[in-house]
Design an enzyme around this catalytic site. Structure first.
Site, PDB file in Angstrom:
ATOM      1  N   GLU A  74      18.416 -31.102  -0.034  1.00  0.00           N
ATOM      2  CA  GLU A  74      17.400 -30.099  -0.054  1.00  0.00           C
ATOM      3  C   GLU A  74      17.534 -28.740  -0.669  1.00  0.00           C
ATOM      4  O   GLU A  74      16.757 -27.946  -1.538  1.00  0.00           O
ATOM      5  CB  GLU A  74      16.984 -29.803   1.575  1.00  0.00           C
ATOM      6  CG  GLU A  74      16.418 -31.036   2.056  1.00  0.00           C
ATOM      7  CD  GLU A  74      17.527 -31.472   2.899  1.00  0.00           C
ATOM      8  OE1 GLU A  74      18.669 -31.767   2.618  1.00  0.00           O
ATOM      9  OE2 GLU A  74      17.228 -31.717   4.102  1.00  0.00           O
ATOM     10  N   CYS A 105      18.960 -26.393   6.024  1.00  0.00           N
ATOM     11  CA  CYS A 105      18.151 -26.611   5.175  1.00  0.00           C
ATOM     12  C   CYS A 105      16.615 -26.166   5.456  1.00  0.00           C
ATOM     13  O   CYS A 105      15.784 -25.544   4.640  1.00  0.00           O
ATOM     14  CB  CYS A 105      18.076 -27.969   4.697  1.00  0.00           C
ATOM     15  SG  CYS A 105      19.433 -28.502   4.047  1.00  0.00           S
TER      16      CYS A 105
END
Length: 178
Positions: A74, A105
């Site tokens: 991510e 993330c």
């Protein structure tokens, strides 16, 4: 007492409806997850689409390759997307990832102002979108995002199971050869 459709309780969830472009984005994320596996990384892939649905970022896990615990798929995809946008904010952008995001993330996605997060498989050990924690429902946060799960879940989960099965077999083979 009769329950009304518009009054769903907190625990009730409506099955998300995914578009053709959602499926295409997650398929690309799965291909990126395969690349992670080829490099010996946990197979997780992510893509970022801008507000118009154009691909602006993609990534796969690279924590081992880069010797950096923050190189989750991510974050790699977000870094590429923000560089392309020349802005650390990505209003209207969507992020597709094969595994439920962790706290790190998800925090980065909040700061980038991602409007929608779609993940394939849940992560009961570190998932911050409902499996372990549910940060996106915290009303104290100054940014909120839509989170949907389950898109191509079976394929993503199978990829992870196969990866870890292979890792266990290799570790066992190594122990037996000593």
């Amino acid at each position: 007492m009769q329950k009304h459709d518009s009054a769903l309780s907190f625990n009730e969830q409506v099955a998300p409806i995914f578009s053709t472009s959602d499926h295409i984005a997650m398929q690309l994320a799965l291909q990126l997850a395969q690349r992670a596996w080829q490099h010996g990384e946990v197979p997780v892939g992510a893509v970022v689409l801008d507000a118009q649905g154009q691909l602006i970022g993609q990534g796969f896990n690279q924590v081992i390759l880069g010797h950096d615990p923050s190189l989750h798929a991510e974050l790699v995809a977000l870094r590429q997307a923000t560089a392309q946008a020349k802005n650390y904010r990505l209003p209207g952008a969507q992020l597709f990832v094969t595994l439920e995001p962790c706290v790190m993330c998800l925090g980065a996605m909040f700061h980038a102002r991602i409007s929608r997060i779609v993940y394939a498989a849940p992560d009961p050990k570190t998932g911050a979108c409902g499996s372990l924690l549910c940060l996106h429902h915290n009303q104290q946060l100054n940014h909120h995002t839509q989170v949907q799960s389950g898109l191509l879940q079976d394929q993503a989960a199978q990829l992870l199971r196969d990866f870890f099965k292979e890792r266990r077999a290799l570790a066992k083979q190594k122990r037996l050869s000593l």
